[in-house]
Write a protein that holds these residues in place. Sequence first.
Motif, PDB file in Angstrom:
ATOM      1  N   GLY A 130       0.778  -1.002   0.112  1.00  0.00           N
ATOM      2  CA  GLY A 130      -0.396   0.602   0.177  1.00  0.00           C
ATOM      3  C   GLY A 130       0.979   1.376   0.396  1.00  0.00           C
ATOM      4  N   LEU A 131       2.220   1.342   0.720  1.00  0.00           N
ATOM      5  CA  LEU A 131       2.660   2.485   0.487  1.00  0.00           C
ATOM      6  C   LEU A 131       3.411   2.231   0.092  1.00  0.00           C
ATOM      7  N   VAL A 132       4.134   0.993  -0.618  1.00  0.00           N
ATOM      8  CA  VAL A 132       5.077   1.842  -2.413  1.00  0.00           C
ATOM      9  C   VAL A 132       3.368   1.883  -3.585  1.00  0.00           C
ATOM     10  N   VAL A 133       2.396   1.803  -3.241  1.00  0.00           N
ATOM     11  CA  VAL A 133       1.681   2.334  -4.326  1.00  0.00           C
ATOM     12  C   VAL A 133       1.375   3.583  -4.002  1.00  0.00           C
ATOM     13  N   LEU A 134       1.187   3.721  -2.398  1.00  0.00           N
ATOM     14  CA  LEU A 134       0.818   5.581  -2.526  1.00  0.00           C
ATOM     15  C   LEU A 134       2.141   6.088  -2.807  1.00  0.00           C
ATOM     16  N   LEU A 135       3.732   5.842  -2.370  1.00  0.00           N
ATOM     17  CA  LEU A 135       4.535   6.593  -3.518  1.00  0.00           C
ATOM     18  C   LEU A 135       4.915   6.575  -4.665  1.00  0.00           C
ATOM     19  N   CYS A 136       4.392   5.680  -5.382  1.00  0.00           N
ATOM     20  CA  CYS A 136       4.157   5.582  -6.682  1.00  0.00           C
ATOM     21  C   CYS A 136       3.182   7.062  -7.286  1.00  0.00           C
ATOM     22  N   VAL A 137       2.171   6.597  -6.582  1.00  0.00           N
ATOM     23  CA  VAL A 137       1.264   8.101  -7.110  1.00  0.00           C
ATOM     24  C   VAL A 137       1.696   9.032  -6.262  1.00  0.00           C
ATOM     25  N   TRP A 138       2.121   9.541  -5.322  1.00  0.00           N
ATOM     26  CA  TRP A 138       2.606  10.778  -5.149  1.00  0.00           C
ATOM     27  C   TRP A 138       4.093  10.924  -6.018  1.00  0.00           C
ATOM     28  N   LEU A 286      19.665  -0.129   0.571  1.00  0.00           N
ATOM     29  CA  LEU A 286      19.185   1.842   0.603  1.00  0.00           C
ATOM     30  C   LEU A 286      20.481   2.209  -0.103  1.00  0.00           C
ATOM     31  N   MET A 287      21.212   2.320   0.085  1.00  0.00           N
ATOM     32  CA  MET A 287      22.240   3.750  -0.530  1.00  0.00           C
ATOM     33  C   MET A 287      21.914   3.707  -1.605  1.00  0.00           C
ATOM     34  N   ALA A 288      22.584   2.308  -2.373  1.00  0.00           N
ATOM     35  CA  ALA A 288      21.679   1.690  -4.122  1.00  0.00           C
ATOM     36  C   ALA A 288      20.871   2.032  -4.449  1.00  0.00           C
ATOM     37  N   ALA A 289      19.798   2.024  -4.176  1.00  0.00           N
ATOM     38  CA  ALA A 289      18.684   2.256  -4.219  1.00  0.00           C
ATOM     39  C   ALA A 289      18.938   4.090  -4.526  1.00  0.00           C
ATOM     40  N   CYS A 290      19.247   4.822  -3.420  1.00  0.00           N
ATOM     41  CA  CYS A 290      18.799   6.090  -3.392  1.00  0.00           C
ATOM     42  C   CYS A 290      20.112   6.530  -4.537  1.00  0.00           C
ATOM     43  N   LEU A 308      10.718   3.502  -8.623  1.00  0.00           N
ATOM     44  CA  LEU A 308      11.415   2.022  -8.056  1.00  0.00           C
ATOM     45  C   LEU A 308      12.359   2.437  -6.636  1.00  0.00           C
ATOM     46  N   GLY A 309      12.777   3.779  -7.311  1.00  0.00           N
ATOM     47  CA  GLY A 309      14.211   3.591  -5.773  1.00  0.00           C
ATOM     48  C   GLY A 309      12.817   3.593  -4.715  1.00  0.00           C
ATOM     49  N   SER A 310      12.050   4.345  -4.573  1.00  0.00           N
ATOM     50  CA  SER A 310      11.225   4.849  -3.319  1.00  0.00           C
ATOM     51  C   SER A 310      10.322   3.245  -2.182  1.00  0.00           C
ATOM     52  N   SER A 311      10.306   2.716  -4.006  1.00  0.00           N
ATOM     53  CA  SER A 311       9.585   1.445  -3.190  1.00  0.00           C
ATOM     54  C   SER A 311      10.728   0.198  -3.186  1.00  0.00           C
ATOM     55  N   ALA A 312      11.580   0.027  -3.565  1.00  0.00           N
ATOM     56  CA  ALA A 312      12.786  -0.634  -3.439  1.00  0.00           C
ATOM     57  C   ALA A 312      13.571  -0.306  -2.428  1.00  0.00           C
ATOM     58  N   ILE A 313      12.870   1.041  -1.631  1.00  0.00           N
ATOM     59  CA  ILE A 313      13.836   1.156  -0.031  1.00  0.00           C
ATOM     60  C   ILE A 313      12.532   0.454   0.881  1.00  0.00           C
TER      61      ILE A 313
END
Lengths: 344, 117
Positions: A130-138, A286-290, A308-313
Motif C-alpha cells: 500500500g505504501l509503495v503504491v502511495l509513493l508511486c502515485v505521489w 538502501l544506499m544503492a536505491a538512493c 522504483l527507488g522509493s518502492s525498493a527502499i
Amino acid sequence: METAALAPPPLLEWAVERLLPVPVRENVMGDLREVYRGPWQYLREAACTVPRVAASHAWRNANLPALGLNGALIWFCLGGLRANGEGLDTATIALATAAGIAALILIQMYGDAGRPSGARAIKGAIWTVGLVVLLCVWNFGLRYQRIGGADYLLEFGMLQSLPFVLPVLGLLRTGLLLQSDRQAEQLSASSPSAPEDDYRAFAASARRANRIESAALIAAAWAIPALAGPGPWLPAIFIVTAAYLLAQNLWRVEQGAGLRSRYRRQLQARRQLRHFLSWLWAAPFLMAACRLLVWPGYENGRAILVALGSSAIVSICFLARAADSECAGLLRERLARLEAGPAA
Amino acid sequence: MPDQTLLGQFEQVVLGAVLSLGKNAYGVTIHARVVELSAPRGVTRGAVYATLDRLEDKGLLTSWLSEPAKERGGRARRYYRLEKSGEQALRESAEAAKRLYDTLARSLKGLAWKPLR
C-alpha cells in the motif's frame, strides 16, 4: 499478604505497563498490583519504581559495541565526513545519529520482541505494498515529472504491475516465518533441558553464526562500492563488524556472573546485535536505491526512477524489519524458556 | 577489575533480606523486609529492584519467574535465591562489620549493642 479484590483502574495499569521495559513487566506489574491500596498510592509507587527500573534495565542490557556500530552506520549513511561537503551539515548528522541511537535504546526496551503471527506478517506485507503504491502515485504527481516525457507511458504500466509486488513480498515474508518456525520447533523439541545445556547450545550456535557471518561481511565489504558508491566508510563498518563478531568468539565471559544472569544478558545483547546486523545488511541496498534510482530520478525528472527507488527502499526496510523481528522473537522464546523453571 | 563480591551497605541489606526470606523472596516481600531492616530510612521499590538486578549481574543472586498468580492479576512473581557466592559475600561483610564494631567499641565509650527489638 493481603490479597483483597482491589485492582487498579485498567487505564492506569495500562499506562504504567507501557512505561516499563517489556522484560520486567510481568513481575513489576504483579508486585504493584499486589500492594495496590488506591489510585494515588499506585501512582506514587509507580513514580518511585518505573524510572529506576527502566534506567537500570537500559544500562544493564545496553550492548555498547552494537550501539556504537549502529551510530557509525547512521552517521556514515547520512553522509558524515563527506569530502565534498554537500548535503546535510555535520551538526544535523550528529543530531540525527544521537536521535537514532536514543530511538534504538527505546525500541530495544519497549519494542514488542515477539514473533508475529502469520496473519500479522502478511498484513505487514499488504501495508508495505500500500505504501509503495502511495509513493508511486505521489511521485508521478510531482512537478519534476515531465508530461509526455520518457516515462509518460511507463508509469501506467508500473501502476498496473504493482499488485504483483504483494505476492513477492508475501512469499519472502512467509519464507522467513517458516524458517523461524522450524527453529522454534527445534528449540522446543530439544527437551526441557537445564539452563546450562541451553546456554551451551546457544553459545555454540552463536559462535558458529559469528564465524559464517564475519566471513560474509568481509566478502561483502569488497562488493559494496558497486552498490553504495566509492566511499570507504560502509566497507570499513563491515570490516569492523566482522572483527567484532570474531572477537566475540575469542572473548568468553565465564567467570563472575551467575549462569542465568549471564545467559539472560547475552540473549539481550544478541538481540541488539542481530537488530544492527539486519540493518547493516540492508544499508548497501538502501544506499544503492538512493544512489542509482532516487537521486538520478530527481535530477533528470524521471518519476519512474524515483518511484522504483522509493518502492525498493520501502521493500528493503520491510524485509530487514521482518528478519529482525523473527530473530528477536526466537531469542525471546529462549528467554521465556530460561525464566520458566526455578533454579536448580 | 573491581571485586564483584565487595558489597555496598544497601546491597548487604538486600542480600540479607533475600537470605532471611528463604523460599518466599520476591519483589514485594523483599521490599517489605528491606524497609524493616533500613528503618528509619525509607526505601523505594525502584531502588530495591535496581539493586537486585545489580546483585544478579554480580552472580550473587539468581532469579526465575513463578506461575502466574490470580491475586496479582495473572502475573508471575520473580523469585530470588542466594548463590553460594552471595552467601560468602554476606558472610565476609558480616565479619568486616563485626571487626569494625569491636574496634569502635574499644575506642568509643558507651557504644553498646542494642538489638532492634
